[in-house]
Motif scaffolding. Structure first.
Motif, PDB file in Angstrom:
ATOM      1  N   PRO A  74       0.345   2.605   4.600  1.00 24.45           N
ATOM      2  CA  PRO A  74      -0.825   2.628   5.672  1.00 24.45           C
ATOM      3  C   PRO A  74      -0.749   1.384   6.334  1.00 24.45           C
ATOM      4  O   PRO A  74      -0.239   0.525   5.969  1.00 24.45           O
ATOM      5  CB  PRO A  74      -1.788   2.546   4.469  1.00 24.45           C
ATOM      6  CG  PRO A  74      -1.385   2.580   3.091  1.00 24.45           C
ATOM      7  CD  PRO A  74       0.094   2.705   3.336  1.00 24.45           C
ATOM      8  N   GLN A  75      -1.315   1.313   7.548  1.00 25.01           N
ATOM      9  CA  GLN A  75      -1.494   0.108   8.492  1.00 25.01           C
ATOM     10  C   GLN A  75      -2.264  -0.736   7.991  1.00 25.01           C
ATOM     11  O   GLN A  75      -3.667  -0.451   7.595  1.00 25.01           O
ATOM     12  CB  GLN A  75      -1.543   0.637   9.887  1.00 25.01           C
ATOM     13  CG  GLN A  75      -1.628  -0.578  10.796  1.00 25.01           C
ATOM     14  CD  GLN A  75      -1.754   0.171  12.379  1.00 25.01           C
ATOM     15  OE1 GLN A  75      -2.045   1.244  12.566  1.00 25.01           O
ATOM     16  NE2 GLN A  75      -1.845  -1.051  13.083  1.00 25.01           N
ATOM     17  N   GLU A  76      -2.129  -1.983   7.756  1.00 28.08           N
ATOM     18  CA  GLU A  76      -2.974  -3.048   7.430  1.00 28.08           C
ATOM     19  C   GLU A  76      -3.967  -3.304   8.501  1.00 28.08           C
ATOM     20  O   GLU A  76      -3.386  -3.427   9.860  1.00 28.08           O
ATOM     21  CB  GLU A  76      -2.290  -4.315   7.006  1.00 28.08           C
ATOM     22  CG  GLU A  76      -1.324  -4.094   5.814  1.00 28.08           C
ATOM     23  CD  GLU A  76      -2.438  -4.052   4.575  1.00 28.08           C
ATOM     24  OE1 GLU A  76      -3.506  -4.532   4.559  1.00 28.08           O
ATOM     25  OE2 GLU A  76      -1.989  -3.246   3.891  1.00 28.08           O
ATOM     26  N   PRO A  77      -5.410  -3.697   8.351  1.00 31.65           N
ATOM     27  CA  PRO A  77      -6.171  -3.718   9.383  1.00 31.65           C
ATOM     28  C   PRO A  77      -5.984  -5.228  10.181  1.00 31.65           C
ATOM     29  O   PRO A  77      -5.539  -6.193   9.409  1.00 31.65           O
ATOM     30  CB  PRO A  77      -7.869  -4.048   8.961  1.00 31.65           C
ATOM     31  CG  PRO A  77      -7.465  -3.970   7.475  1.00 31.65           C
ATOM     32  CD  PRO A  77      -5.927  -3.653   7.128  1.00 31.65           C
ATOM     33  N   ASP A  78      -5.932  -5.251  11.324  1.00 32.44           N
ATOM     34  CA  ASP A  78      -5.554  -6.435  12.349  1.00 32.44           C
ATOM     35  C   ASP A  78      -7.011  -7.376  12.253  1.00 32.44           C
ATOM     36  O   ASP A  78      -6.642  -8.546  12.703  1.00 32.44           O
ATOM     37  CB  ASP A  78      -5.055  -5.826  13.488  1.00 32.44           C
ATOM     38  CG  ASP A  78      -3.649  -5.346  13.532  1.00 32.44           C
ATOM     39  OD1 ASP A  78      -3.121  -5.678  12.937  1.00 32.44           O
ATOM     40  OD2 ASP A  78      -3.706  -4.392  14.280  1.00 32.44           O
TER      41      ASP A  78
ATOM     42  N   ALA B  61     -14.252  -1.017   9.025  1.00 29.47           N
ATOM     43  CA  ALA B  61     -14.140   0.340   9.212  1.00 29.47           C
ATOM     44  C   ALA B  61     -13.287   1.198   8.065  1.00 29.47           C
ATOM     45  O   ALA B  61     -13.540   2.420   7.824  1.00 29.47           O
ATOM     46  CB  ALA B  61     -13.358   0.657  10.327  1.00 29.47           C
ATOM     47  N   ASP B  62     -12.335   0.264   7.564  1.00 30.96           N
ATOM     48  CA  ASP B  62     -11.437   1.077   6.545  1.00 30.96           C
ATOM     49  C   ASP B  62     -12.215   1.236   5.267  1.00 30.96           C
ATOM     50  O   ASP B  62     -12.492   2.055   4.501  1.00 30.96           O
ATOM     51  CB  ASP B  62     -10.177   0.161   6.432  1.00 30.96           C
ATOM     52  CG  ASP B  62      -9.207   0.344   7.332  1.00 30.96           C
ATOM     53  OD1 ASP B  62      -9.367   1.299   8.056  1.00 30.96           O
ATOM     54  OD2 ASP B  62      -8.149  -0.404   7.256  1.00 30.96           O
TER      55      ASP B  62
END
Length: 56
Positions: free
Chosen positions: A3-7, A14-15
């Protein structure tokens, strides 16, 4: 796929909004455990181990 980490903070919020409610609901607090009952050794229990030193 990892999974992509939030930037940024907006992506993180949102996640977190996507987390199912069953995982975020507060669980009821369990009551404190009762104190243990004190052990009582009667003559019958003592008789069961009488002479055990001979076997050990």
């Amino acid at each position: 796929m990892k999974p992509q980490e939030p930037d940024n903070l907006d992506e993180l919020i949102a996640d977190c909004a996507d987390i199912p409610p069953v995982l975020t609901e507060r669980k009821p607090v369990l009551p404190a455990p009762r104190p243990a009952t004190r052990w009582v050794v009667d003559d019958a229990a003592v008789a069961q181990v009488a002479g055990i030193d001979e076997f050990v």
